[in-house]
Design a protein around this motif. Structure first.
Motif, PDB file in Angstrom:
ATOM      1  N   HIS A 247      61.648 -30.507  -2.975  1.00  0.00           N
ATOM      2  CA  HIS A 247      62.381 -29.234  -2.654  1.00  0.00           C
ATOM      3  C   HIS A 247      61.685 -27.774  -2.463  1.00  0.00           C
ATOM      4  O   HIS A 247      60.387 -27.966  -3.229  1.00  0.00           O
ATOM      5  CB  HIS A 247      62.972 -29.148  -4.066  1.00  0.00           C
ATOM      6  CG  HIS A 247      64.207 -30.257  -4.390  1.00  0.00           C
ATOM      7  ND1 HIS A 247      65.346 -30.417  -3.746  1.00  0.00           N
ATOM      8  CD2 HIS A 247      63.966 -31.475  -5.041  1.00  0.00           C
ATOM      9  CE1 HIS A 247      66.107 -31.335  -4.147  1.00  0.00           C
ATOM     10  NE2 HIS A 247      65.185 -32.047  -4.792  1.00  0.00           N
ATOM     11  N   VAL A 248      61.920 -27.341  -1.522  1.00  0.00           N
ATOM     12  CA  VAL A 248      61.126 -26.324  -1.141  1.00  0.00           C
ATOM     13  C   VAL A 248      62.160 -25.098  -1.048  1.00  0.00           C
ATOM     14  O   VAL A 248      63.007 -25.026   0.100  1.00  0.00           O
ATOM     15  CB  VAL A 248      60.355 -26.626   0.251  1.00  0.00           C
ATOM     16  CG1 VAL A 248      59.476 -25.219   0.401  1.00  0.00           C
ATOM     17  CG2 VAL A 248      59.162 -27.446   0.208  1.00  0.00           C
ATOM     18  N   GLY A 249      61.994 -24.079  -1.789  1.00  0.00           N
ATOM     19  CA  GLY A 249      62.999 -23.198  -1.866  1.00  0.00           C
ATOM     20  C   GLY A 249      64.379 -23.938  -2.060  1.00  0.00           C
ATOM     21  O   GLY A 249      64.547 -24.719  -2.961  1.00  0.00           O
ATOM     22  N   CYS A 250      65.378 -23.382  -1.167  1.00  0.00           N
ATOM     23  CA  CYS A 250      66.654 -24.227  -1.347  1.00  0.00           C
ATOM     24  C   CYS A 250      66.656 -25.421  -0.309  1.00  0.00           C
ATOM     25  O   CYS A 250      67.882 -25.797  -0.382  1.00  0.00           O
ATOM     26  CB  CYS A 250      67.833 -23.292  -1.301  1.00  0.00           C
ATOM     27  SG  CYS A 250      67.809 -22.230  -0.362  1.00  0.00           S
ATOM     28  N   SER A 251      65.711 -25.932   0.455  1.00  0.00           N
ATOM     29  CA  SER A 251      65.829 -26.695   1.393  1.00  0.00           C
ATOM     30  C   SER A 251      65.205 -27.879   0.610  1.00  0.00           C
ATOM     31  O   SER A 251      64.297 -28.026  -0.204  1.00  0.00           O
ATOM     32  CB  SER A 251      65.252 -26.450   2.770  1.00  0.00           C
ATOM     33  OG  SER A 251      63.968 -26.566   2.690  1.00  0.00           O
TER      34      SER A 251
END
Ligand SMILES: Nc1ncnc2c1ncn2[C@@H]1O[C@H](COP(=O)(O)OP(=O)(O)OP(=O)(O)O)[C@@H](O)[C@H]1O
Ligand SMILES: [Mg+2]
Length: 224
Positions: free
Chosen positions: A13-17
């Motif tokens: 999960h990177v930020g909301c992606s």
């Protein structure tokens, strides 16, 4: 060493992606096999190797080593297996710059708590086996790229691993040196019955492999 993965999945999960780097991968790798893992950049090769090498934990799915489910292993047990039964080789060698070739190879032997004499004898033997008996006191910056990768291979072999995991080990080398390194890895497989798993773009390695796994967007697309 035998490796089996069941529905192996790793999501970042990177930020909301969300990136599904390894998506439901099922593979079975036998003992003393030379395995190539191929696929375009970003397809999940390194992520898969990190999981198999117990360097990372899956989001879901399982990894079996010699039939044993690793999901409940403690971190201490994972570390112990990594150190004493696996060897790792990286594209950029990851040698310690201040240590000589000999000291770099000695390091994992020392970590396995062998005596100084034992570790020195073993490290010299390994450097000789990779054709570097005459470079023991050189530091990485005093070695060529191919020589550095040989030191890294000697280091990976230091504790007689049952499995070697190599992430693009010839990526930084010219084609002639790459071929020599590949031959060396094949020799190691024959000599030590080690399972060798290599993520690679190198056609020569793919041709030489017993089995090739092809990844695309984290999924295995062919197995031949
Ligand atoms: N720690 C992380 N955090 C977030 N995303 C990651 C992380 N590691 C890898 N990824 C993402 O997972 C995907 C797979 O990456 P991976 O490094 O496994 O690819 P690769 O096949 O080894 O690529 P390359 O051939 O360029 O080395 C990529 O989209 C990458 O951006
Ligand atoms: Mg990679």
């Amino acid at each position: 060493m035998e490796i089996k993965t069941v529905n192996l999945t790793r999501i970042f999960h990177v930020g909301c992606s969300k990136v599904v780097a390894v998506n439901n991968v099922n593979l079975e790798i036998g003992e003393s096999k030379f395995i190539a893992i191929i696929g375009p950049s970003g397809s999940g090769k390194t992520t898969l190797l990190n999981l198999i090498g117990l360097n990372d934990k899956p989001t879901s799915g399982k990894i079996f080593i010699n039939g044993e489910d690793t999901s409940n292993w403690t971190n201490a047990k994972r570390r112990k297996v990594r150190l004493s039964r696996m060897g790792f080789i990286f594209q950029t060698f990851n040698l310690l710059p201040t240590l000589t070739a000999l000291e770099n190879v000695e390091l994992p032997i020392a970590l396995a708590e062998k005596s100084q004499r034992e570790q020195r004898e073993k490290a010299i033997k390994l450097l000789e086996a990779v054709g570097l008996g005459h470079r023991t006191h050189h530091r990485p910056k005093e070695l060529s790229m191919g020589e550095m990768q040989r030191v890294a291979i000697a280091r990976a072999l230091a504790n007689n691993p049952e499995m070697i995991i190599a992430d693009e080990p010839t990526g930084e080398l010219d084609s002639k040196t790459a071929k020599e390194i590949m031959k060396l890895l094949l020799d190691m497989k024959e000599k030590w019955k080690t399972t060798v798993i290599i993520a690679t773009h190198d056609e020569k390695i793919v041709e030489a492999a017993d089995e090739v796994y092809n990844l695309k967007d984290g999924q295995l697309i062919t197995n031949f």
